[in-house]
Each structure stands twice: as C-alpha cells, then as structure tokens.
Design a protein around this motif. Structure first.
Motif, PDB file in Angstrom:
ATOM      1  N   ALA A 786     -36.129 -14.639 -32.437  1.00  0.00           N
ATOM      2  CA  ALA A 786     -35.058 -15.582 -32.803  1.00  0.00           C
ATOM      3  C   ALA A 786     -35.569 -17.016 -32.751  1.00  0.00           C
ATOM      4  CB  ALA A 786     -33.866 -15.384 -31.863  1.00  0.00           C
ATOM      5  N   LEU A 787     -36.414 -17.322 -31.766  1.00  0.00           N
ATOM      6  CA  LEU A 787     -36.959 -18.677 -31.662  1.00  0.00           C
ATOM      7  C   LEU A 787     -37.852 -19.008 -32.842  1.00  0.00           C
ATOM      8  CD1 LEU A 787     -37.851 -18.748 -27.842  1.00  0.00           C
ATOM      9  CD2 LEU A 787     -35.859 -19.771 -28.974  1.00  0.00           C
ATOM     10  N   ARG A 788     -38.674 -18.040 -33.261  1.00  0.00           N
ATOM     11  CA  ARG A 788     -39.567 -18.280 -34.405  1.00  0.00           C
ATOM     12  C   ARG A 788     -38.769 -18.581 -35.672  1.00  0.00           C
ATOM     13  NH1 ARG A 788     -43.229 -14.669 -31.725  1.00  0.00           N
ATOM     14  NH2 ARG A 788     -42.024 -12.849 -32.424  1.00  0.00           N
ATOM     15  N   ARG A 789     -37.589 -18.013 -35.811  1.00  0.00           N
ATOM     16  CA  ARG A 789     -36.821 -18.144 -37.049  1.00  0.00           C
ATOM     17  C   ARG A 789     -35.877 -19.350 -37.040  1.00  0.00           C
ATOM     18  NH1 ARG A 789     -34.355 -12.210 -37.798  1.00  0.00           N
ATOM     19  NH2 ARG A 789     -33.294 -13.280 -39.516  1.00  0.00           N
ATOM     20  N   HIS A 790     -35.639 -19.986 -35.887  1.00  0.00           N
ATOM     21  CA  HIS A 790     -34.663 -21.079 -35.806  1.00  0.00           C
ATOM     22  C   HIS A 790     -35.317 -22.398 -36.215  1.00  0.00           C
ATOM     23  CE1 HIS A 790     -31.447 -23.671 -34.382  1.00  0.00           C
ATOM     24  NE2 HIS A 790     -30.692 -22.556 -34.220  1.00  0.00           N
ATOM     25  N   PRO A 791     -34.698 -23.151 -37.125  1.00  0.00           N
ATOM     26  CA  PRO A 791     -35.322 -24.390 -37.631  1.00  0.00           C
ATOM     27  C   PRO A 791     -35.369 -25.522 -36.608  1.00  0.00           C
ATOM     28  CG  PRO A 791     -33.129 -24.101 -38.559  1.00  0.00           C
ATOM     29  CD  PRO A 791     -33.424 -22.840 -37.825  1.00  0.00           C
ATOM     30  N   ALA A 792     -34.545 -25.448 -35.552  1.00  0.00           N
ATOM     31  CA  ALA A 792     -34.524 -26.544 -34.581  1.00  0.00           C
ATOM     32  C   ALA A 792     -35.584 -26.375 -33.506  1.00  0.00           C
ATOM     33  CB  ALA A 792     -33.141 -26.639 -33.927  1.00  0.00           C
ATOM     34  N   VAL A 793     -36.313 -25.259 -33.517  1.00  0.00           N
ATOM     35  CA  VAL A 793     -37.307 -24.993 -32.477  1.00  0.00           C
ATOM     36  C   VAL A 793     -38.659 -25.545 -32.914  1.00  0.00           C
ATOM     37  CG1 VAL A 793     -38.536 -23.200 -31.208  1.00  0.00           C
ATOM     38  CG2 VAL A 793     -36.087 -22.962 -31.666  1.00  0.00           C
ATOM     39  N   GLY A 794     -39.209 -26.431 -32.048  1.00  0.00           N
ATOM     40  CA  GLY A 794     -40.527 -26.980 -32.342  1.00  0.00           C
ATOM     41  C   GLY A 794     -41.649 -26.153 -31.777  1.00  0.00           C
ATOM     42  N   GLY A 795     -41.373 -25.423 -30.710  1.00  0.00           N
ATOM     43  CA  GLY A 795     -42.382 -24.566 -30.088  1.00  0.00           C
ATOM     44  C   GLY A 795     -41.806 -23.910 -28.854  1.00  0.00           C
ATOM     45  N   PHE A 796     -42.515 -22.891 -28.327  1.00  0.00           N
ATOM     46  CA  PHE A 796     -42.044 -22.222 -27.105  1.00  0.00           C
ATOM     47  C   PHE A 796     -43.237 -21.557 -26.436  1.00  0.00           C
ATOM     48  CE2 PHE A 796     -41.572 -19.242 -30.597  1.00  0.00           C
ATOM     49  CZ  PHE A 796     -42.192 -18.099 -30.117  1.00  0.00           C
ATOM     50  N   GLU A 797     -43.076 -21.349 -25.109  1.00  0.00           N
ATOM     51  CA  GLU A 797     -44.118 -20.702 -24.327  1.00  0.00           C
ATOM     52  C   GLU A 797     -43.498 -20.089 -23.085  1.00  0.00           C
ATOM     53  OE1 GLU A 797     -46.900 -23.628 -23.156  1.00  0.00           O
ATOM     54  OE2 GLU A 797     -45.434 -24.857 -22.089  1.00  0.00           O
ATOM     55  N   ARG A 798     -44.256 -19.186 -22.439  1.00  0.00           N
ATOM     56  CA  ARG A 798     -43.756 -18.573 -21.215  1.00  0.00           C
ATOM     57  C   ARG A 798     -43.621 -19.614 -20.135  1.00  0.00           C
ATOM     58  NH1 ARG A 798     -47.830 -17.421 -17.450  1.00  0.00           N
ATOM     59  NH2 ARG A 798     -46.687 -15.643 -16.570  1.00  0.00           N
ATOM     60  N   SER A 799     -42.664 -19.425 -19.244  1.00  0.00           N
ATOM     61  CA  SER A 799     -42.443 -20.380 -18.162  1.00  0.00           C
ATOM     62  C   SER A 799     -43.577 -20.295 -17.148  1.00  0.00           C
ATOM     63  CB  SER A 799     -41.105 -20.086 -17.470  1.00  0.00           C
ATOM     64  OG  SER A 799     -40.036 -20.186 -18.383  1.00  0.00           O
ATOM     65  N   GLU A 800     -43.708 -21.354 -16.378  1.00  0.00           N
ATOM     66  CA  GLU A 800     -44.677 -21.327 -15.285  1.00  0.00           C
ATOM     67  C   GLU A 800     -44.273 -20.247 -14.287  1.00  0.00           C
ATOM     68  OE1 GLU A 800     -44.936 -25.147 -13.562  1.00  0.00           O
ATOM     69  OE2 GLU A 800     -45.707 -26.115 -15.381  1.00  0.00           O
ATOM     70  N   GLN A 801     -45.247 -19.811 -13.472  1.00  0.00           N
ATOM     71  CA  GLN A 801     -45.002 -18.715 -12.548  1.00  0.00           C
ATOM     72  C   GLN A 801     -43.889 -19.051 -11.565  1.00  0.00           C
ATOM     73  OE1 GLN A 801     -46.630 -15.921 -13.122  1.00  0.00           O
ATOM     74  NE2 GLN A 801     -45.397 -14.844 -11.588  1.00  0.00           N
ATOM     75  N   SER A 802     -43.829 -20.312 -11.161  1.00  0.00           N
ATOM     76  CA  SER A 802     -42.790 -20.720 -10.200  1.00  0.00           C
ATOM     77  C   SER A 802     -41.408 -20.730 -10.826  1.00  0.00           C
ATOM     78  CB  SER A 802     -43.127 -22.115  -9.654  1.00  0.00           C
ATOM     79  OG  SER A 802     -43.170 -23.057 -10.721  1.00  0.00           O
ATOM     80  N   MET A 803     -41.346 -20.762 -12.184  1.00  0.00           N
ATOM     81  CA  MET A 803     -40.058 -20.814 -12.895  1.00  0.00           C
ATOM     82  C   MET A 803     -39.689 -19.456 -13.504  1.00  0.00           C
ATOM     83  SD  MET A 803     -39.124 -23.827 -12.306  1.00  0.00           S
ATOM     84  CE  MET A 803     -37.691 -23.934 -13.376  1.00  0.00           C
ATOM     85  N   SER A 808     -38.998 -15.597 -18.378  1.00  0.00           N
ATOM     86  CA  SER A 808     -38.244 -16.615 -19.108  1.00  0.00           C
ATOM     87  C   SER A 808     -39.169 -17.330 -20.081  1.00  0.00           C
ATOM     88  CB  SER A 808     -37.606 -17.627 -18.138  1.00  0.00           C
ATOM     89  OG  SER A 808     -38.621 -18.307 -17.415  1.00  0.00           O
ATOM     90  N   THR A 809     -38.575 -18.045 -21.039  1.00  0.00           N
ATOM     91  CA  THR A 809     -39.333 -18.736 -22.080  1.00  0.00           C
ATOM     92  C   THR A 809     -38.856 -20.183 -22.179  1.00  0.00           C
ATOM     93  OG1 THR A 809     -39.641 -16.705 -23.337  1.00  0.00           O
ATOM     94  CG2 THR A 809     -39.901 -18.764 -24.542  1.00  0.00           C
ATOM     95  N   GLU A 810     -39.800 -21.131 -22.160  1.00  0.00           N
ATOM     96  CA  GLU A 810     -39.502 -22.563 -22.316  1.00  0.00           C
ATOM     97  C   GLU A 810     -39.508 -22.905 -23.796  1.00  0.00           C
ATOM     98  OE1 GLU A 810     -38.694 -24.423 -19.806  1.00  0.00           O
ATOM     99  OE2 GLU A 810     -39.210 -22.969 -18.232  1.00  0.00           O
ATOM    100  N   VAL A 811     -38.473 -23.635 -24.261  1.00  0.00           N
ATOM    101  CA  VAL A 811     -38.300 -23.925 -25.684  1.00  0.00           C
ATOM    102  C   VAL A 811     -38.268 -25.431 -25.890  1.00  0.00           C
ATOM    103  CG1 VAL A 811     -36.901 -23.505 -27.743  1.00  0.00           C
ATOM    104  CG2 VAL A 811     -36.944 -21.808 -25.877  1.00  0.00           C
ATOM    105  N   ASP A 812     -39.073 -25.958 -26.806  1.00  0.00           N
ATOM    106  CA  ASP A 812     -39.047 -27.360 -27.204  1.00  0.00           C
ATOM    107  C   ASP A 812     -38.273 -27.476 -28.504  1.00  0.00           C
ATOM    108  OD1 ASP A 812     -40.603 -28.124 -25.046  1.00  0.00           O
ATOM    109  OD2 ASP A 812     -42.483 -27.758 -26.143  1.00  0.00           O
TER     110      ASP A 812
END
Length: 814
Positions: A786-803, A808-812
């Motif tokens: 879903a993130l790959r297909r959404h036009p408002a998403v600039g990028g995403f990556e897995r969260s840090e281990q502490s998070m 979970s996934t962090e989304v820019d």
C-alpha cells in the motif's frame, strides 16, 4: 496294450481316451442357466491374454468376506474408469512360451526377447497407473502392488536389442568391430569376382554378369561349354545343364575369410542372446508372477467394463441367517441386452419357496435364469444389471433343473430326466443353497405330477432351502397359497393383446390363458363353448377373479407411472425454481458489487482532490487554507453515511417471493431501504409496471417496489445542502502519527493504510509509523505494498530496533 487285452476292452478308442471327469451337479446347473455364455461375454471385455483365461475360468465364491472384497475391487475399478480412464493392458502378446523356454535353458531370438521385455515394461506401467490413484482405491492398489519390478530386465534387453529385434553393434565390445570386418571381407570378395567377370579373356565364358550364392559361398555363372575358361569349384548346375555355378580358385581364400569372420560374428551374437535368455530364465518366476498379478488386475477392470456396458450396480450382500434370502429389484437378464424386461422377485421374508405360474412364453424360465445368473454374478465379483437395492445372500451352491433333457439313446423320458435331476438336487442342497426347478411335476399324469410337486415343495420348505419353481399345475399354486413358508407369483399376458409382459407379479398365482389363446388362434366357437362348459365352476370363478386382479393391477401400475411422471416434472420445476432464485441472488450480488465500485471510484476522486490540495499547500505553505478545505470536505462526506452498503457476503439474501409487502405505497421522494442489500436510496419515479427508479448514491437503478421499505416519507425527507459523495471518512479530532493494524486481516490493510495516509497528508504530517507486528509477515507485506502505491509516500523503511524493528514501518510523506 497287448493284443489279447485289447480284445477284452469293449470300449471304443475315443471312449478309452476320454479321461474328462464327469460334471458335478453345480457345473451342470451353471450350464443350464447359460453361465458359460456370460463368461464368454466377460472374456470379450478383457484386454490382457491372462485376464481372458481367468474370465473363462471364473467360479463364484461362497465366502462372504471374499465376495465383498471382489465387489470392492469392481467398484473401485469403475470409479477409476469414470474418473481417469482405463489402465491400458491391451495389445500385449503372450510371452509365457518364451519365458518357459528360457527357464529350461533355451536360447531366445532377438524378437522373442524384445517382446518379453515390452510386456514386462507394460505390466509395470499398469502398476504405476494404479498406484498413482493413491488412497482413493486401496484395494486396487494392493492388487497392483503384487506386480514385481522387472524394468531393469527390459532395460538390459533394450541395451542389446533394437526396436526391430536385431542385436545392436554395442551389445558387446567386439561385436561392432567384428561386423565391420565381415563387411570389409565381403566387399573385397565381391570386388574380386566383379573384376574377374569383367576380364576380356573370360567374358565370353560368363553366362550372366552377376554374382550368385550357393550355400554359404559366392559363385559366378559359367557356360558349361566354356568350363575350362574359369578354373574353380563347381557348386551347382542349372536345370538345363547349360550353366555351372563356379567358385574360382583364386576367390576361395577370400570367401573362406569372409565365412570365418561371419561365423565369429554369429558366435558373438549367440553369446548376447544366451546371456539375455539366461537373465529371463533366472527371473522366470518373477515374470510369471507379474503376468498373473497383471492378469488378475485386468480381470477386475474386465468386470468393471462389463458392469459399465450393462449399466449394472453393486448388489447388497445379505448376512447369513437373514430372513430375506433373495430380493431382485428391476434386474435384467444379462444375456438379453437392453431389450430385457426388468424382473423383481424375492424369497422371504417369512417364506422360503416361490411358486411362479403363468402361460407358456410368459417369461417363467427367463425369471429362473435371471435369478440364478444374478446370484452367480454377485458371488463372482460382478455387478448385477439392476437396481442397487437388490439383495443377495451367500449361497454355497445354485442347483438347477431347466429344459427338456430327455435322451432317446438312453430311453429316458422327459419326466424321468426331470425327476432324476430333482433327486440329485435334493441329495445335494442344504439351507445355504438356492434351488431353481422349471416345470415341476410336468411330463406325467397331471394329478400324480401335481402331488409330487407339492410333496417336493413341502420337503424343501421343511429343510429351509430357498427355492423358486415354475409350474402349470393350478393345484400347486393353490397349495403355495395355503401353506406357510410358500408364496405365489405370476407371469402374465396382456389381456387385450395376448402378448407376454415378461414381468413377475408377486402375491398372486398366474392364469393359463388357454381359452383366450385358443380363441385368438381361431378355434371354432362351438368347441370353445363346449370346453368352457366342461370347466368346474370353481375354476371359472378363480379365472374370473384372477382376471379382475390383473386388470386392477394394470390400472394401479398405470397410476403409479403417472405419479412418477408427475414427480419427475415437479422435481424438474423445483430445479428450475432454484436456478431462477440463484440468478436473482447473483443479480443482487452484481448490484452490490456495482455500487461498491462506484463508491470506490468517488472515494478515489476525493483522495485525488485531497492530495492536490496537500501539494498546493506544501508549495504555498498556507496550512490554514488546507484546514478550511479539509473541513469542508469532511462536512460533505458526513452526508455519505446514509448510502453505506454492506458487503455481499454479509448481506441477508431474501428471495423475491418471500419479501414482505410495503406498509404504504412507495411514492416519488421517499427515502427507502432496499431489502437484502442494506442500502438506502431516494425514489425518483414510480413506474406503472410495479418498479421504481432510485438514486443510489450517484448511480441510478430500477428495482421492484416489493423489494423496497419506506424509511422516510417524501414530505419528511431532508433536502441535502451539498452534493452527495459516496464514500466515508472518520473525523479526526487530534492528529496521530501511528496506525496500529495488528489483529486485522491482510485483505483489510490497504483500505486502512490509505485512509490513514490521506488524513496524515491533510494534517501536514511529514512522517508517520505503521505498526503491523511481525507474525507471518502478511500484514507487513500488505502494508508496504500500500505504501509503494500511495502518491503521498516519499519513502519507507523498517523501524529501529528500539521502536519495534520488523514489527513496524517508518513512512516519510511528501
């Protein structure tokens, strides 16, 4: 044999050589009901040579467990043929003579070895075909498992023998070289002879310029009057004496070399054949086992093929001691084909002897043979051509007396022959036997014959022996009707056409139809009247009663046929109604699906507008304008709640004919609910054909008024202040940077994530987090798709281990 002993032997040579054992009563009985003909029919369905032999040798089993196993085999084979086709054992030659010769130390030629290997390979392929069916056919699988694996033997044969039965050059290390040497020597010899023939000095002595063969030597044809021109060995002379077949002296050594090389090749080839024949002989036992097991496997499929051709079904095996000995339901004579009339009869419960009476050619003997063949077929593992409700006990013997067995040579009359057969039956039969006696008590004085028939019946019933007899004696039928343990049955003629029906009617004795047949054949009326006057009043009354019963039965059967026809029509109507209801339900589903797609399209348009506003705001940095526009859209979307449509799988489907009537007439402007869909719409027009035009969101549809329920009358319906947009979006009181989707289904992820991203973009957030958990990874994968297909998403990556790491996934956001 000494001459003096031969003189004392009064037997003929043929008789003295006939060592065939005499037939047993059971074998003679099987012949009388034409069991051998049925076995011929069965053998004709076999594909493999051994199966044909086994079919002709087939004998019924007297063991209940064995019978059930045989029936299970046939049933599994029919299922295999219906679902996957036949196993294919046809076209195989019989290799047993080759195998037996090899076992005795004989040498097989290439063709015999080739055929033996091909048969062994085909048997293994049949085994594999049966095993491929797995657990569905365990009995067939166990039978196929008896075929040993002899593929290696076929492979060894194939390595040395080609597809034409010739020995390959590669069969031994030396064979190819030796064959090449033979060819070279032969060419040198023929070249020498050709040059000899072409020499000018002897050309005139040559009868014909060709090289001939005599024995294993090459010769030239020389004129007899020019013999001295070609010195050599004369191997032959023509019939006319004018031509000599001469092997020139200077070619003898070349020919000897060629023959010696050829002999060496033959010896090498014999080594190959002897080696392969020895392999076949060493595994002769396994090969014979494979042939026998495959033959039994094909016999099972042979029974299934015959059952399929006869439209037969598996009969029920009755346990020992059951009150019902035999119950045939619409069973057809297996040798009469599709034209056979189904027969229903029974022995038991509460009786052990069935007495069938009726006219000649009415079908009494056919009924006896049908019963006997049905029992033998069932106990031999064959299915019976009749209704699957047919029930058959396990009999240890079927003993029969049918037909005219008089013998002029032995001066034995029909009566004596029948009575002798009955004596044999009474001596052999027991309470686990089935006795079938045709025309009991005929061929002698009617009164004495009738008395004998009644006494024999009483004796059989006292012993508890299941019995079916046919007779013309009225006294026997009356005795059966009055005696416990006996029951009457009849075969009849049509009272109007005088043609046989070939059906067996249980419970009443049959008529003789003698007077009716005589009248139909043109016997003078005066003679008929005189004959009728000679009948006893009791006989005439009985005939009249039987005629009345026959007509009433025919009328009842007609009513039953009509009822069955009506039942069939009703069943067809029910299936048609079910089909129509399914079509209506599918139409409702289509309507829901169309509405859902329309809602999704409008929702996507709103999201596009929101993204455009967000991009404009990011460029102009005017968040206040963005918030005002977002609030306007939220107010517009609040009006879409009344157009929510449930999913098709969750909607309660209501068949149109069961829909309750509307409490009041539907009028234009009403807000109504569509029954079965859970959707609300506005009525724009009520049509004269009982339908109404609706506005469902932005879609216009037409439905029956009976499917509508008025929710808000037209005079109370509110007027919308803004255009209706068919989607929904919750109001966000405070912005959130996290979305937790743990616990939902993967199919729901896309909609939840897209809605969250749209709201985050509207609020001007630059980064968010989606918590999906680790688990199987299904939610994570759906989220990132879903993130790959959404036009408002600039990028995403897995969260840090502490998070949360992979949970979970962090989304820019752009």
């Amino acid at each position: 044999m000494p001459e003096h002993e031969a003189l004392r032997d009064d037997r003929s040579p043929d008789e003295s050589r006939d060592l065939t054992p005499p037939q047993t009563l059971a074998e003679r009985s099987r012949e009388l009901i034409e069991w051998p003909k049925l076995l011929d029919m069965l053998a004709g369905r076999a594909q493999m040579f051994r199966a044909r032999e086994l079919a002709l040798e087939l004998k019924p089993s007297g063991n209940e467990r064995e019978i059930e196993r045989l029936q299970e085999e046939t049933g599994e084979a029919r299922r295999i043929m219906d679902e996957s086709g036949d196993i294919g054992l046809g076209g195989l030659i019989d290799p047993r003579p080759y195998i037996e010769r090899a076992e005795l130390g004989g040498v097989l030629d290439g063709e015999a070895l080739l055929r033996t290997g091909q048969v062994l390979r085909s048997l293994w392929e049949a085994r594999e075909a049966a095993h491929a069916l797995g657990r569905a056919t365990p009995v067939i699988g166990a039978l196929a498992a008896l075929i040993p694996d002899l593929r290696w033997l076929n492979e060894r044969i194939g390595e040395a023998i080609d597809d034409r039965g010739n020995i390959r050059d590669s069969a031994t290390p030396n064979l190819g070289r030796l064959r090449t040497g033979v060819g070279d020597r032969y060419r040198r010899l023929t070249n020498h002879l050709e040059r000899l023939i072409a020499r000018p000095k002897i050309r005139g002595a040559i009868q014909a310029p060709v090289i001939a063969t005599r024995g294993d030597r090459l010769v030239v044809e020389v004129r007899s009057d020019k013999r001295s021109a070609v010195p050599g060995i004369v191997h032959d002379v023509s019939n006319t004496g004018q031509t000599l077949f001469v092997e020139p002296f200077d070619a003898v050594d070349l020919c000897n070399g060629w023959r010696e090389a050829s002999a060496e090749v033959v010896r090498e080839e014999e080594k190959v054949l002897r080696r392969l024949s020895s392999l076949v002989g060493d595994r002769a036992g396994d090969a014979m086992t494979a042939i026998e097991a495959a033959g039994r496997l094909d016999l099972v499929f042979t029974r299934a093929r015959l059952a399929h051709a006869m439209r037969a079904s598996r009969a029920i095996t009755l346990p020992a001691g059951n009150e019902m000995a035999l119950n045939l339901v619409d069973v057809r004579h297996p040798l009469l084909g599709e034209q056979a009339v189904p027969i229903s009869l029974s022995i038991g419960p509460a009786f052990r002897a069935l007495v069938i009476t009726g006219p000649n050619t009415g079908g009494k003997t056919v009924a006896l043979k049908t019963a006997g063949l049905a029992v033998l077929m069932h106990q031999s593992g064959m299915q019976v051509p009749g209704d699957p409700r047919t029930e058959i006990s396990v009999f240890d013997g079927v003993y029969v007396d049918i037909g005219d067995a008089q013998s002029i040579e032995r001066s034995v009359s029909t009566f004596s022959s029948h009575l002798g057969a009955v004596v044999d039956v009474l001596a052999e039969a027991n309470d686990r036997s089935l006795v079938l006696l045709d025309e009991l008590g005929t061929g002698t004085d009617p009164e004495e014959g009738s008395a004998l028939a009644r006494a024999i019946l009483d004796h059989l019933v006292e012993l508890g022996i299941p019995t079916i007899v046919t007779t013309h004696h009225r006294a026997v039928a009356e005795h059966a009707g009055e005696t416990a343990g006996m029951r009457n049955a009849a075969v009849e003629l049509n009272p109007d056409t005088m043609l046989p029906s070939y059906r067996v009617s249980m419970g009443t004795p049959g008529r003789s139809y003698a007077m009716s047949v005589a009248e139909r054949l043109g016997l003078p009326g005066a003679v008929l009247d005189r004959a009728r006057s000679l009948l006893s009043p009791e006989h005439s009354a009985t005939e009249a009663l039987l005629l009345q019963l026959q007509r009433e039965r025919s009328e009842l059967e007609g009513h039953l046929e009509d009822a069955e026809s009506h039942r069939t029509e009703a069943e067809a109507a029910r299936r048609d109604l079910e089909r129509r209801v399914r079509a209506i339900t599918e139409a409702q589903d289509d309507l829901v699906e169309e509405t859902r797609r329309e809602l999704q399209r409008e929702a996507e348009e709103v999201r596009t507008s929101l993204r455009r506003i967000q991009r404009q705001a990011s460029q102009e940095r005017d968040m206040a304008a963005v918030r005002r526009e977002a609030e306007r859209i939220r107010r517009s979307l609040q009006h879409a709640d009344r157009f929510k449509v449930t999913r098709p799988a969750e909607s309660k489907r209501i068949e149109p004919e069961e829909a309750p009537p509307a409490p009041r007439p539907v009028t234009a402007g009403d807000i109504v609910e569509v029954r079965g869909l859970g959707a609300r719409a506005t009525v724009t027009e009520v049509n004269s054909d009982g339908s109404a035009s609706l506005l469902l969101g932005n879609a216009r549809v037409t439905l029956s008024v009976a499917q509508l329920k008025v929710v808000t009358p037209a005079d109370e319906a509110p007027v919308p202040e803004t255009p209706l947009i068919t989607t929904s979006m919750p109001v966000i009181d405070e912005p959130t940077r996290e979305l937790d989707i743990r616990g939902i289904r993967a199919i729901e992820v896309y909609e939840r994530v897209v809605a969250f991203l749209d709201e985050a973009a509207l609020l001007g957030l630059t980064s968010v987090r989606v918590i999906h958990g680790k688990g199987t990874g299904a939610l994570r994968d759906a989220t990132r798709e879903a993130l790959r297909r959404h036009p408002a998403v600039g990028g995403f990556e897995r969260s840090e281990q502490s998070m949360g790491g992979d949970g979970s996934t962090e989304v820019d956001l752009l």
